[in-house]
Motif scaffolding. Structure first.
Motif, short mmCIF file in Angstrom:
data_model
loop_
_atom_site.label_atom_id
_atom_site.label_comp_id
_atom_site.label_asym_id
_atom_site.label_seq_id
_atom_site.Cartn_x
_atom_site.Cartn_y
_atom_site.Cartn_z
N GLY A 7 0.78 -1.23 0.00
CA GLY A 7 0.00 0.00 0.00
C GLY A 7 0.81 1.27 0.00
N GLU A 23 17.82 10.05 -2.62
CA GLU A 23 18.57 10.91 -1.71
C GLU A 23 19.44 10.07 -0.78
OE1 GLU A 23 19.10 14.02 -1.56
OE2 GLU A 23 17.80 14.50 -3.25
N LEU A 57 21.08 15.88 6.23
CA LEU A 57 21.71 14.65 5.75
C LEU A 57 21.66 14.57 4.24
CD1 LEU A 57 20.53 11.73 8.04
CD2 LEU A 57 22.86 12.36 7.47
N PHE A 58 20.55 15.04 3.66
CA PHE A 58 20.34 14.83 2.23
C PHE A 58 20.44 16.15 1.49
CE2 PHE A 58 17.81 11.79 4.64
CZ PHE A 58 18.47 10.64 4.28
N GLU A 59 20.66 16.04 0.21
CA GLU A 59 20.79 17.25 -0.58
C GLU A 59 19.46 17.97 -0.68
OE1 GLU A 59 22.67 16.47 -4.38
OE2 GLU A 59 24.10 15.29 -3.22
N ASP A 60 18.40 17.20 -0.78
CA ASP A 60 17.08 17.79 -0.90
C ASP A 60 16.51 17.94 0.50
OD1 ASP A 60 14.66 18.60 -1.60
OD2 ASP A 60 14.19 16.94 -2.98
N VAL A 94 13.37 16.17 1.75
CA VAL A 94 13.46 14.76 2.14
C VAL A 94 13.80 14.67 3.62
CG1 VAL A 94 14.73 12.63 1.82
CG2 VAL A 94 14.05 13.96 -0.15
N GLU A 96 10.71 15.31 5.39
CA GLU A 96 9.77 14.21 5.28
C GLU A 96 10.14 13.07 6.22
OE1 GLU A 96 9.20 12.69 1.31
OE2 GLU A 96 8.16 10.96 2.14
N VAL A 97 11.43 12.78 6.24
CA VAL A 97 11.88 11.67 7.10
C VAL A 97 11.57 11.99 8.54
CG1 VAL A 97 13.91 10.47 7.93
CG2 VAL A 97 13.63 10.87 5.50
N ARG A 137 7.97 11.51 8.99
CA ARG A 137 7.65 10.10 8.87
C ARG A 137 7.96 9.35 10.16
NH1 ARG A 137 6.72 6.84 4.53
NH2 ARG A 137 6.94 8.62 3.15
N LYS A 138 9.10 9.70 10.74
CA LYS A 138 9.47 8.99 11.97
C LYS A 138 8.45 9.25 13.06
CE LYS A 138 14.30 8.08 11.31
NZ LYS A 138 15.63 8.68 11.26
N MET A 181 5.27 7.33 12.22
CA MET A 181 5.45 5.89 12.41
C MET A 181 5.34 5.50 13.87
SD MET A 181 5.80 4.48 9.58
CE MET A 181 6.92 3.52 8.62
N LEU A 218 -1.58 1.02 5.12
CA LEU A 218 -0.28 1.59 4.73
C LEU A 218 -0.48 2.82 3.87
CD1 LEU A 218 2.01 -1.43 3.81
CD2 LEU A 218 2.22 0.14 5.72
N GLU A 219 -1.45 2.72 2.99
CA GLU A 219 -1.67 3.85 2.09
C GLU A 219 -2.17 5.06 2.86
OE1 GLU A 219 -4.07 2.97 -1.29
OE2 GLU A 219 -4.26 5.11 -1.69
N GLU A 232 0.66 6.69 4.44
CA GLU A 232 1.42 7.39 3.42
C GLU A 232 0.76 8.74 3.09
OE1 GLU A 232 4.96 6.99 1.65
OE2 GLU A 232 3.99 5.45 2.86
N ASP A 233 -0.57 8.72 3.06
CA ASP A 233 -1.33 9.93 2.77
C ASP A 233 -1.06 11.00 3.82
OD1 ASP A 233 -2.74 10.15 0.49
OD2 ASP A 233 -4.35 8.80 1.14
N TYR A 250 2.32 12.43 3.40
CA TYR A 250 2.37 13.26 2.20
C TYR A 250 1.74 14.62 2.48
CZ TYR A 250 1.86 14.50 -2.73
OH TYR A 250 1.94 15.11 -3.93
#
Lengths: 760, 291
Positions: A321, A338, B62-65, B68, B71-72, B75-76, B79, B99-100, B103-104, B107
């Motif tokens: 999902g 990334e 940590l990331f170039e973008d 991200v 988001e991480v 997300r953490k 979660m 799960l979706e 994710e929504d 997002y």
């Protein structure tokens, strides 16, 4: 002639036969009878191909239910063409002897680049471009668009084939690539898709290794081939490397940058489609929710980017999902990308296993293993939904998604190595992520499991027992055949010392030693005075060759050599090398004589034959060990030791000796040919090295040809060359190394032959 | 990578290789120096989006973008709340839907869509599923568990191998030293000529070599208990699930014949076949238990 091989009637299209061919066919028949796999070694130039073809074709005719198809895999397009020509000869002989037209269908298959007849597409230079352009003309959604918009360009050859080509099977006969193209032009059908369709019912298919071994291609092309097929891998001494290459992925910074662009394009396209045609995305979403199998939905032209091998149960399951909707999947890709970028920003070398990588990626960017595993599948579906025509552009993101799928599928047999720079240029940052396969049996396993007989054959497979071990299969026959000779036409010499008793060796410690280099120069110089026409010299690497040639120039050796012969050098550039080769042959042809300096493992050492006067002597300077400091190699050696109990040294020596044998084997391409084989390194005299040479070379190495000085070698070669220069007619061979039917059937000869196969 | 830089002071990675970029919850970057300067008092607003930020929430990018990174981060957090596992759901389909949904939420939060509502939804979920969240906190997902196990196995085998190699070396060294000593002793005491002794020694050394070779091949990994359970594996002590089985029930056999129906007993006797039938029954009994 007609042969009787253990009760099987075999038509052999020549009037004479070599005894080893007969015994080769015997072994082959036993393998087919047992429905098992076989490893067979026979020197090049003794008619391996025709023996294979005539026996298997006879077998197919006698037991049409047991063996339905022959799949013949070769390495290059010229080799494929050669096989088809031999086959044509055989079929003509059948027609002449039996008087009936047989209904055998044999064809060769190659890439679109070699088969396309579309005037615009076929004019493109690179294979990738041709594939991409072809896809943009034949994809199912493009053709669907044409219904509403007649101006949409499509490929008329494919349309024609799709309309009528499938109903009428390809008429029986032998088709090489040009025949297929001609047939396609006459009918107006696309030869590529015609061939791909026709291999399903053809009796004999000739194509390249990759169509079976590369999981991405095999899934498309060879999926539906019958189980009762015989698969032959010709020139298979490098098969483990092919397997490994087909499963490995290398990712550089540039790949990631291109991938970034791809992901941006994807996102933009999704936005655009959402505004104009949201129904399409909804449709895809619905399909993914239902877990419908993609393969049923896709048509043959769409499956351009196939997924790497996946366990079947994964394919049956629905996409998880978290990556079901298009936006989420793009976000997922972005995170993965990334993460990779961050990993590539390292200062030191990192080596880790797949589970370690997966754990780290979960900790850093919260990506689970399961969606990773579906990554390749999901990307395909998205690309198809977005109807992006030019798929060649998306190679970067496809590569990344393949990597994602592989890394999450296999926990064993792979390693990840991240190197911040190349070893040669430690100051220039050029980070590379190698996802390297260490176990060649992973790629070849489906082949062994699926087909009833797999034959691995080549001129140089010694030592025979190592191949079953590294490819992890159990053969029913393993045999090595030698060349029966009316005169000893090959003369292997091991030169261990120079005239001043300096030990000759290319080992690392003495690599820079002037004495060794000078003695190597002397050897070449003296040989150039003795040997007529062409000499081919092999070095262990390009760097080593450059060093040596430079110091030969300083010492004035090159100048002296040039009095005798012209010198040509192989370089890393393909065009330059083929030019040098052409000129080399010209110089041999007009009697000036020439020397070709080339590199073991290079292009010249693998694919080019030096028949007769093009190669009267081959000199192998040093032992061609692979570059042992490479981390990928080290990881592989460790894996071999742990999993297969093969010691590092054994494998390295095996690898070096098979390449050395390949190099020196270039000179002898038949029984009327003759040539010197000079191994210029004292290490060759040791039994552990010598014992790994093919039997047909080993037989001719006696104690008198070990550890020679340059002088002695020159004396021996003079003697040998003078002997060989005597006229040699076919009658001299008859009865010894060349047999007529009557001679073959004589009791004495049959007994001799039955002892010949060297069972291991 | 070189054009990465701080949006405020315009320093780039190229000009200052030791530049440290920081990112906060809003996903906008600032370099370390600027952070020190702007957030002296511990809090302030983002230069680009005016979100109130705290200095303690800044972390290294940590990331170039930077999105991200953001988001991480989100997300953490999500979660931690949405930590249901696959076995909490009746079917795979439900799990995938769940799960979706997660994710929504992620997002929406990352792209600032409908933030208030989403946060409300999260809180509601947290209230409703308090005990499940608490229970699943310590648990890893099934896949995570598998990974851990694989890693453990790898570690074990590596350790094993290292030890084996070490032991092997020790053993070889000792054996060689012993045989050398033996040779010296013999040379000292024996009356045989030295050449013979040397030859004997050579033979013995060769034997030793082959012995060592053989031993090498015989070494087996000892990562298993004799019961076949791996050392270090966690064994679940849950009782085995009871399998519900239905008792066997007899159903009269229905033979489908296409001919005429078989005559019943009464009919047979009417036709005078009774004695024959009796005979058959007798035969049958005799056949089944011979007297």
């Amino acid at each position: 002639m007609k042969l009787n091989i253990e009760g099987l009637l075999v038509y052999f299209p020549y009037d004479y036969i070599y005894p080893e061919q007969y015994s080769y066919m015997l072994e082959l028949k036993r393998t087919l009878d047992a429905k098992g796999h076989g490893v067979l070694e026979m020197p090049s130039g003794t008619g391996k191909t025709i023996s294979l073809l005539s026996l298997i074709v006879a077998y197919q005719r006698a037991f049409p239910l047991d063996v339905t198809k022959l799949i013949y895999c070769s390495r290059t397009v010229p080799e494929i063409e050669k096989v088809v020509e031999e086959l044509r000869k055989l079929m003509e002989f059948y027609a002449k002897e039996t008087g009936e037209v047989n209904n055998f269908l044999a064809l060769s298959l190659s890439s679109r680049k070699n088969l396309c007849i579309h005037p615009e597409v076929s004019s493109l230079r690179f294979g990738k471009e041709v594939d991409g352009k072809c896809h943009s003309l034949t994809a199912s959604y493009i053709r669907a668009q044409r219904h509403s918009n007649p101006n949409q360009p499509v490929c008329r050859f494919y349309e024609e084939f799709d309309a009528v080509g499938r109903q009428v099977p390809l008429p029986a006969g032998i088709y090489n690539l040009d025949d297929l193209k001609d047939f396609g032009r006459r009918k107006g059908w696309c030869p590529y898709y015609l061939a791909r369709y026709a291999i399903l019912h053809a009796n004999i298919v000739v194509y390249s290794y990759h169509y079976l071994l590369d999981p991405k291609i095999a899934d498309l092309v060879s999926k539906e081939l019958a189980k009762k097929s015989v698969v032959v891998f010709d020139e298979a001494h490098n098969i483990d490397n092919v397997c490994i290459d087909s499963m490995s992925v290398n990712i550089t910074r540039r790949t990631l940058d291109r991938c970034q662009n791809n992901v941006d394009t994807l996102q933009n396209t999704i936005h655009k489609i959402k505004e104009t045609d949201a129904a399409k995305l909804r449709e895809e979403y619905r399909r993914l929710v239902e877990g419908l199998k993609e393969a049923n939905v896709a048509r043959e032209t769409d499956i351009y980017l196939a997924n790497p091998v996946l366990p079947d149960e994964v394919l049956q399951e629905a996409v998880p999902g978290s990556i079901r909707t298009a936006e989420h999947f793009v976000g997922f890709l972005r995170r993965f990308l990334e993460y990779l970028k961050a990993r590539l920003r390292v200062q030191h070398v990192v080596q880790e296993s797949a589970p370690q990588f997966l754990k780290d990626i979960f900790d850093k960017v919260c990506i689970d293993r399961k969606p990773l595993r579906f990554c390749a599948e999901r990307l395909q579906s998205l690309l198809r939904t977005l109807e992006i025509a030019d798929i060649a552009d998306f190679s970067a993101v496809t590569l990344i998604s393949n990597f994602a799928t592989l890394v999450s599928t296999y926990s064993q047999g792979f390693t990840i190595i991240i190197e911040p720079f190349e070893d040669r240029t430690p100051t220039i940052a050029n980070p590379v992520l190698h996802f390297s396969c260490m176990d060649p049996s992973i790629a070849i396993k489906p082949v062994f499991q699926r087909f009833q007989s797999v034959i691995i054959t080549s001129g140089t497979l010694s030592p025979l027992d190592i191949y079953p071990r590294i490819l992890d299969f159990r053969p029913v026959t393993m045999a090595s055949f030698t060349m029966t000779l009316a005169r000893t036409c090959l003369c292997p010499l091991i030169v261990g010392r120079g005239n001043d008793q300096v030990a000759l060796s290319s080992k690392f410690e003495t690599r820079e030693d002037f004495a060794v280099i000078r003695n190597y120069g002397n050897l070449l110089l003296e040989m150039s005075a003795v040997v007529p026409d062409g000499i081919v010299a092999f070095f262990t690497s390009y760097v080593y060759m450059e060093n040596i040639v430079a110091s030969w120039y300083e010492q004035g050796i090159l100048e002296n050599i040039q009095k005798n012969k012209l010198i040509f050098i192989e370089t890393q550039d393909a065009a330059e090398t083929s030019m040098a080769l052409e000129k080399y042959q010209e110089a041999c042809e007009n009697g000036r004589g020439a020397i070709l300096l080339s590199v073991a493992r290079g292009k010249v050492s693998e694919g080019i034959d030096f028949v007769h006067h093009f190669g009267r002597a081959v000199i192998m300077f040093g032992v061609p060990y692979v570059y042992t400091q490479s981390r990928i190699l080290k990881a592989r050696l460790e894996y071999l030791r742990d999993q297969f109990q093969i010691r590092e040294n054994d494998f390295l020596t095996f690898d070096a000796m098979r390449h050395a044998a390949q190099c020196v084997g270039r000179a002898i391409r038949g029984k009327t040919d003759y040539g010197l084989m000079i191994f210029a390194d004292k290490r060759y005299a040791r039994s552990d090295k010598r014992g790994k040479l093919p039997r047909w070379i080993q037989e001719h190495i006696n104690d008198g040809s070990l550890n020679l000085t340059v002088d002695e070698a020159v004396q021996l070669s003079k003697h040998f060359l003078r002997q060989m220069a005597q006229p040699f007619r076919q009658e001299d061979q008859l009865g010894l190394s060349l047999l007529t039917l009557e001679q073959l059937q004589s009791e004495e000869m049959l007994q001799k032959i039955s002892q010949m196969a060297h069972q291991t | 990578m070189d054009d990465q830089g701080c949006p405020r002071c315009k320093t780039t990675k190229y000009r200052n290789p030791s530049l440290k970029l920081m990112v906060n919850v809003c996903g906008h970057t600032l370099c370390e120096n600027c952070v020190e300067m702007l957030f002296v008092r511990g809090s302030g607003n983002c230069v680009q989006c005016d979100t109130p930020l705290r200095k303690s929430n800044f972390r290294v990018q940590l990331f170039e973008d930077a999105t991200v990174d953001k988001e991480v981060e989100i997300r953490k957090k999500v979660m931690k709340i949405y930590n249901k596992r696959e076995f909490d759901f009746p079917s795979l389909r439900d799990y995938n839907d769940y799960l979706e949904q997660v994710e929504d939420i992620v997002y929406n939060l990352t792209n600032n869509i409908d933030v208030e509502n989403t946060k409300g939804r999260m809180e509601q979920y947290q209230r409703e599923n308090k005990d499940i969240i608490q229970r699943n906190k310590a648990k890893l997902t099934r896949e995570q568990e598998e990974l851990e196990e694989l890693l453990l196995l790898q570690q074990q085998s590596n350790e094993q191998r290292r030890l084996e190699v070490l032991q092997e070396e020790q053993r070889q060294l000792q054996a060689k030293r012993k045989s050398k000593q033996a040779l010296l002793d013999e040379l000292e005491q024996s009356k045989l000529p030295a050449t013979i002794l040397l030859a004997q020694h050579k033979v013995r050394a060769a034997q030793l070599e082959t012995q060592i070779e053989q031993q090498k091949q015989n070494v087996k990994p000892t990562s298993l208990f004799s019961t076949g359970i791996q050392i270090g594996q966690t064994v679940s002590l849950q009782p085995l699930p009871r399998i519900q089985e239905v008792l066997y029930q007899y159903k009269p056999l229905q033979v489908e014949t296409y001919g005429p129906p078989a005559p019943d007993l009464e009919q047979l006797s009417r036709f005078g076949y009774e004695s024959l039938l009796f005979f058959f029954i007798l035969l049958h009994i005799q056949g089944s238990n011979p007297i």
